[in-house]
Design a protein around this motif. Sequence first.
Motif, PDB file in Angstrom:
ATOM      1  N   ARG A   1       0.830  -1.140   0.005  1.00  0.00           N
ATOM      2  CA  ARG A   1       0.174   0.017  -0.007  1.00  0.00           C
ATOM      3  C   ARG A   1       0.833   1.355   0.006  1.00  0.00           C
ATOM      4  O   ARG A   1       0.425   2.237  -0.286  1.00  0.00           O
ATOM      5  CB  ARG A   1      -0.880   0.203   1.217  1.00  0.00           C
ATOM      6  CG  ARG A   1      -2.170  -0.873   1.185  1.00  0.00           C
ATOM      7  CD  ARG A   1      -2.911  -0.738   2.434  1.00  0.00           C
ATOM      8  NE  ARG A   1      -3.418  -2.219   2.848  1.00  0.00           N
ATOM      9  CZ  ARG A   1      -3.797  -2.713   4.091  1.00  0.00           C
ATOM     10  NH1 ARG A   1      -3.604  -1.493   4.933  1.00  0.00           N
ATOM     11  NH2 ARG A   1      -4.046  -3.575   4.283  1.00  0.00           N
TER      12      ARG A   1
ATOM     13  N   PHE B   1      -4.133   6.034  -2.896  1.00  0.00           N
ATOM     14  CA  PHE B   1      -5.733   5.724  -3.316  1.00  0.00           C
ATOM     15  C   PHE B   1      -6.543   7.275  -3.174  1.00  0.00           C
ATOM     16  O   PHE B   1      -6.154   8.440  -2.561  1.00  0.00           O
ATOM     17  CB  PHE B   1      -5.993   5.100  -2.012  1.00  0.00           C
ATOM     18  CG  PHE B   1      -5.829   3.804  -2.009  1.00  0.00           C
ATOM     19  CD1 PHE B   1      -6.299   2.895  -2.573  1.00  0.00           C
ATOM     20  CD2 PHE B   1      -4.649   3.277  -1.245  1.00  0.00           C
ATOM     21  CE1 PHE B   1      -6.100   1.607  -2.581  1.00  0.00           C
ATOM     22  CE2 PHE B   1      -4.028   2.229  -1.080  1.00  0.00           C
ATOM     23  CZ  PHE B   1      -4.869   1.213  -1.573  1.00  0.00           C
TER      24      PHE B   1
ATOM     25  N   PHE C   1     -10.416   8.370  -2.998  1.00  0.00           N
ATOM     26  CA  PHE C   1     -11.734   7.676  -2.547  1.00  0.00           C
ATOM     27  C   PHE C   1     -12.668   8.697  -3.189  1.00  0.00           C
ATOM     28  O   PHE C   1     -12.733   9.846  -3.613  1.00  0.00           O
ATOM     29  CB  PHE C   1     -11.878   7.607  -0.818  1.00  0.00           C
ATOM     30  CG  PHE C   1     -10.658   6.992  -0.373  1.00  0.00           C
ATOM     31  CD1 PHE C   1     -10.728   5.801  -0.126  1.00  0.00           C
ATOM     32  CD2 PHE C   1      -9.715   7.742  -0.073  1.00  0.00           C
ATOM     33  CE1 PHE C   1      -9.655   4.811   0.276  1.00  0.00           C
ATOM     34  CE2 PHE C   1      -8.414   6.884   0.690  1.00  0.00           C
ATOM     35  CZ  PHE C   1      -8.564   5.736   0.746  1.00  0.00           C
TER      36      PHE C   1
ATOM     37  N   ARG D   1      -2.351  14.322  -1.823  1.00  0.00           N
ATOM     38  CA  ARG D   1      -1.909  13.244  -0.795  1.00  0.00           C
ATOM     39  C   ARG D   1      -1.732  11.982  -1.604  1.00  0.00           C
ATOM     40  O   ARG D   1      -0.684  11.283  -1.391  1.00  0.00           O
ATOM     41  CB  ARG D   1      -2.990  13.028   0.364  1.00  0.00           C
ATOM     42  CG  ARG D   1      -2.728  12.256   1.287  1.00  0.00           C
ATOM     43  CD  ARG D   1      -3.660  12.040   2.472  1.00  0.00           C
ATOM     44  NE  ARG D   1      -5.089  11.406   1.714  1.00  0.00           N
ATOM     45  CZ  ARG D   1      -5.975  11.089   2.581  1.00  0.00           C
ATOM     46  NH1 ARG D   1      -6.043  11.567   3.766  1.00  0.00           N
ATOM     47  NH2 ARG D   1      -7.125  10.739   2.000  1.00  0.00           N
TER      48      ARG D   1
ATOM     49  N   ASP E   1     -11.504   5.312  -6.745  1.00  0.00           N
ATOM     50  CA  ASP E   1     -12.629   4.854  -6.744  1.00  0.00           C
ATOM     51  C   ASP E   1     -13.702   6.109  -7.016  1.00  0.00           C
ATOM     52  O   ASP E   1     -13.944   6.711  -6.087  1.00  0.00           O
ATOM     53  CB  ASP E   1     -12.939   4.218  -5.753  1.00  0.00           C
ATOM     54  CG  ASP E   1     -14.220   3.281  -5.533  1.00  0.00           C
ATOM     55  OD1 ASP E   1     -14.646   2.826  -6.595  1.00  0.00           O
ATOM     56  OD2 ASP E   1     -14.979   3.442  -4.603  1.00  0.00           O
TER      57      ASP E   1
END
Lengths: 389, 226
Positions: free
Chosen positions: B83, B88, B90, B156, B168
């Motif tokens: 990770r 990521f 969101f 970020r 996503d």
Amino acid sequence: MSPVKAFFLASRLAWRQLTHEKANLFAAMLGVLFACVLVFMQLGFKDSLYASIIKLPVAMEGDLFLMHKQTEAIWRTVSFSRQQLKRAFALPEVEKAVPVYIWMAQWKNPDNKTKRTLQLLGYDPDTKLLKGKDIRENKKRLLMQDTLIFDNLSRPEFGPVEKMLSEQRLFTEINDHKVEVVGTFKIGPSFAADGNAITSALNFLRIFPERLPERIDLGVIYLKPGSNILTAQAFLQRRLDEDLNVMTHDEMIAAEMSYWQDNAPVGFIFGFGVVIGLVVGMVIVYQILFTDITNHLNEYATLKALGYPHYYLTFVVFTASLILAIIGFVPGLILSAALYRLSEGVLYIPMPLGLGKILTIFCLILGMCIISGSIAMKKLKSANPADMF
Amino acid sequence: MPVISVKNLSFSYGTGALKRDALKGVDLEIEKGEIVILTGPSGSGKTTLLTVIGGLRAAFDGSVEVLGQQMIGAEESTRVALRQHIGFIFQQHNLLKSLTSLQNVCMALELRDGLSEYDRQKVAGEMLKSVGLSDFLHKKPDQLSGGQKQRVSVARSLVARPDIILADEPTASLDKQNGQEIVHILKRLAREQGTTILLVTHDYRILDVADRSLLLEDGEITGTPT
């Protein structure tokens, strides 16, 4: 990431999260403060209780002390025969043996005439039984009929004795017997006795006409210089009546302590108060931390998605609990110090706030917060980054 | 060698009578630097696929190699380590609300060794500048608009220079203009860094940023969206 760096960064994050919600932080601080004050007061009362009850035995001077085995504490003695004291002279090392009468007596407040119970000691004032210059200076006056000296540190309900004494001769009644107060001394009240007074053995028996002269409450033995106290103690314990305890000064103090610690439920009550305070504090801190974790669950899951390991999050909660301990303890200590002064004013019993006690309580509070944090940490497991989508 | 290589991946939720297949033998390869959009109806398994690739969900059937690391049956610690190479984004911004924009972006850098506090703030500040937020470094999420928050989130995800970005529905909570801006910023920065992007979306307005679009229906990749 090294553990030290992780710990530093985690504590910084914990600090930022805690200070972000000032209202929650304030509530948490109050919770810890409450626990802190409760523990401080309970331990303070307990220590001052123990300190107060041994004041009289500590003020006494003597090599060996004779008490009836059924005597649990000085304020509730079982009397024994004065003959036993004379038999002590069978031991050549014995130089002097002093009989002491102790009984609770009704004192009439010379100012407003209300009655209150104090502890009256009767013994030959020409002996060195009680330490204190004020006591020994008054011994000649105590030899007069119907005189006594009054403990100036007694609770104020006994009347402004010293002030009245400085104005004129002071007469009052003790057990409805008229006496003159001829001086004052300082020992202070205990949890058993609100005040003290000293008179001669003869006066004592006049005040308590129902008391038989040959039944005494305490016998104090003085040995010749250079005698071995322990050998003398063993000898007397063997030779004297088996109903008697022959104790050294330290043993007598210890016996007085153990009555309050073990036989009287007082020690238990205060210990119980400490535990309750810690449990209440623990529940409050747990609630605060648990709610905090629940509110931040999304954020913790996000941190896991960023690649933060689980232990980093446990550091965050752990340091949050440390921070709560510290920010609750500091105002708790300040408030407790103020309450100690207030209690001294009400109880007339000193409540010292020593460094040892402060450190002990800080450790208790720290432990309390760490346990709460450890329990609350379990909630972190439900921070699942897969639920973030 | 592809950055992401998925072969015959199956995944199901629940057990017994409640068992529901989310992915049925998915094959997918994404090369370095590619921008791939995965689209499909709700419940088609898009998000499940994304979380398995990102090491957020453990899967046990088939093969999922990400950056050369097999994710099938991998330990939690392996997945945590992976990770750190993935950014990521969101649907919700998921910023830490007690931290400023700068501190939020720094959180992605604090995992990296060898950076001082000064370095982190400098790199994070530059990244926020490149998403157009140089005036909002010290604002907390409450003080930012939805579009601004999603930009912080993009900053970020990119600041630690990950090999892969998994996004996503990054535009789902934004209006058309903000959504377009976000994906174009993302595309520009990813191209600069050579980052691979796998983006799951319903939003047909942003299909044009992709090099390749795939349609996932009922747990299977059925071709390209029309």
